[in-house]
Write an enzyme that holds these catalytic residues in place. Structure first.
Site, PDB file in Angstrom:
ATOM      1  CB  ALA A  32      -1.375  -3.069   8.351  1.00 15.70           C
ATOM      2  CG  LEU A  33      -3.543  -2.483  15.364  1.00 14.09           C
ATOM      3  CD1 LEU A  33      -3.272  -1.673  16.137  1.00 14.09           C
ATOM      4  CD2 LEU A  33      -4.041  -3.618  14.256  1.00 14.09           C
ATOM      5  CE  LYS A  35     -10.791   7.079  11.672  1.00 13.86           C
ATOM      6  NZ  LYS A  35     -12.251   7.954  10.865  1.00 13.86           N
ATOM      7  CG  HIS A  37      -7.390  -3.836  13.913  1.00 12.76           C
ATOM      8  ND1 HIS A  37      -6.462  -3.675  12.974  1.00 12.76           N
ATOM      9  CD2 HIS A  37      -7.453  -5.099  13.764  1.00 12.76           C
ATOM     10  CE1 HIS A  37      -6.430  -4.258  11.742  1.00 12.76           C
ATOM     11  NE2 HIS A  37      -7.284  -5.620  12.292  1.00 12.76           N
ATOM     12  N   GLY A 149     -13.956  -9.776  14.182  1.00 12.01           N
ATOM     13  CA  GLY A 149     -14.615  -8.825  13.095  1.00 12.01           C
ATOM     14  C   GLY A 149     -15.494  -9.547  13.037  1.00 12.01           C
ATOM     15  CD  GLU A 150     -21.689  -8.268  10.787  1.00 12.44           C
ATOM     16  OE1 GLU A 150     -22.609  -9.113   9.572  1.00 12.44           O
ATOM     17  OE2 GLU A 150     -21.633  -8.258  11.127  1.00 12.44           O
TER      18      GLU A 150
END
Length: 282
Positions: A32-33, A35, A37, A149-150
């Protein structure tokens, strides 16, 4: 574009193309990518000769069966998005059977207490599932660098601890949160929201930034109470937790100490969809 659904074929292929000087960048995802990712992939492509992206909805990290069932699965669209970043990216989309070989169970990990805070407190067994799948994927791909990701700050700290304790030769790189136009943190779970809910969910970051301002001149207790009051005003949201913690150790902050780095963590439900976010308070 190279796409693999089996670990043996992927490992054989990587061995055939890797040279002594090759670096492998790895972006593990559950599909379910979005931006966010894609930004991880772009950084990996820039920094490595080979990039691998995995798409695997890992059953062992879901403590809620309904959440696992409803998690968006969009493999065909995901592959198109990856090819638009770079057609040389290698895609690994294995089956549960291929990864777990008939034993869909988590390994037990000791993350020095990191696993018992925040997400771990509210999602029992979650981080054992995360550690299990990330360790398996690292052993298959054998990356030089892995990108996260943070938004999943606690998870990144957990992965770093797993890498350290397992003596795996991979560098963990944390990349900034990408946000939608209303500052909602990009997440695959956003796809489960209605358009109205998605717009309304911008209030999460609005309250987080307000908490950052409040924390500058107020106590932890006063800041936490303010956040709880803000969510109580809006019955569309259910606040699961808001916590201020030491950025390095994730230890809950009760009293501010000068020169310490603090971070706020939050989990909120809207229409039965659970959203998380985080912000540095320094």
């Amino acid at each position: 574009m190279q796409i693999f659904d089996g670990k043996t074929a992927l490992m054989d292929y990587l061995r055939s193309i890797k040279t002594t000087n090759s670096s492998i960048g790895f972006v593990p995802t559950m599909g379910a990518l979005h931006k966010g990712h894609q930004s991880l992939m772009k950084q990996s492509v820039q920094e490595n000769g080979i990039t691998v992206v995995s798409i695997f909805v890992n059953p062992t990290q879901f403590n809620n069966p309904e959440d696992l069932e409803k998690y968006p699965r969009t493999l065909d669209q995901d592959i198109i998005k990856i090819s638009q970043i770079n057609p040389d990216i290698i895609v690994f989309a294995p089956t549960v059977e291929d990864i777990y070989e008939g034993k869909t169970l988590s390994q037990s990990f000791d993350f020095d207490g990191l696993e018992n805070k925040m997400e771990g407190k509210f999602r029992p067994g979650h981080f054992d599932g995360v550690g299990t799948i990330v360790k398996k994927l690292f052993e298959i791909v054998q990356p030089t660098n892995a990108y996260f990701g943070e938004k999943d700050f606690q998870q990144v700290q957990i992965v770093k601890k797993m890498v350290e304790k397992s003596h795996l030769p991979v560098t963990i790189i944390m990349c900034p949160i990408l946000r939608e136009t209303n500052n909602l943190a990009m997440s695959s779970r956003n796809e489960r929201l209605t358009l109205q809910d998605r717009m309304d969910a911008g209030i999460i970051y609005e309250i987080l930034t307000g908490a950052k301002e409040k924390f500058a001149n107020s106590s932890v207790k006063e800041t936490t109470q303010w956040v709880e009051n803000e969510f109580n005003k809006n019955k569309k949201f259910t606040l699961e937790y808001f916590e201020i913690a030491d950025e390095d150790t994730l230890t809950t902050c009760d009293i501010k100490i000068k020169n310490k780095k603090y971070r706020a963590f939050i989990a909120v439900f809207i229409s039965n969809v659970r959203l998380i976010d985080t912000i540095s308070l320094n």
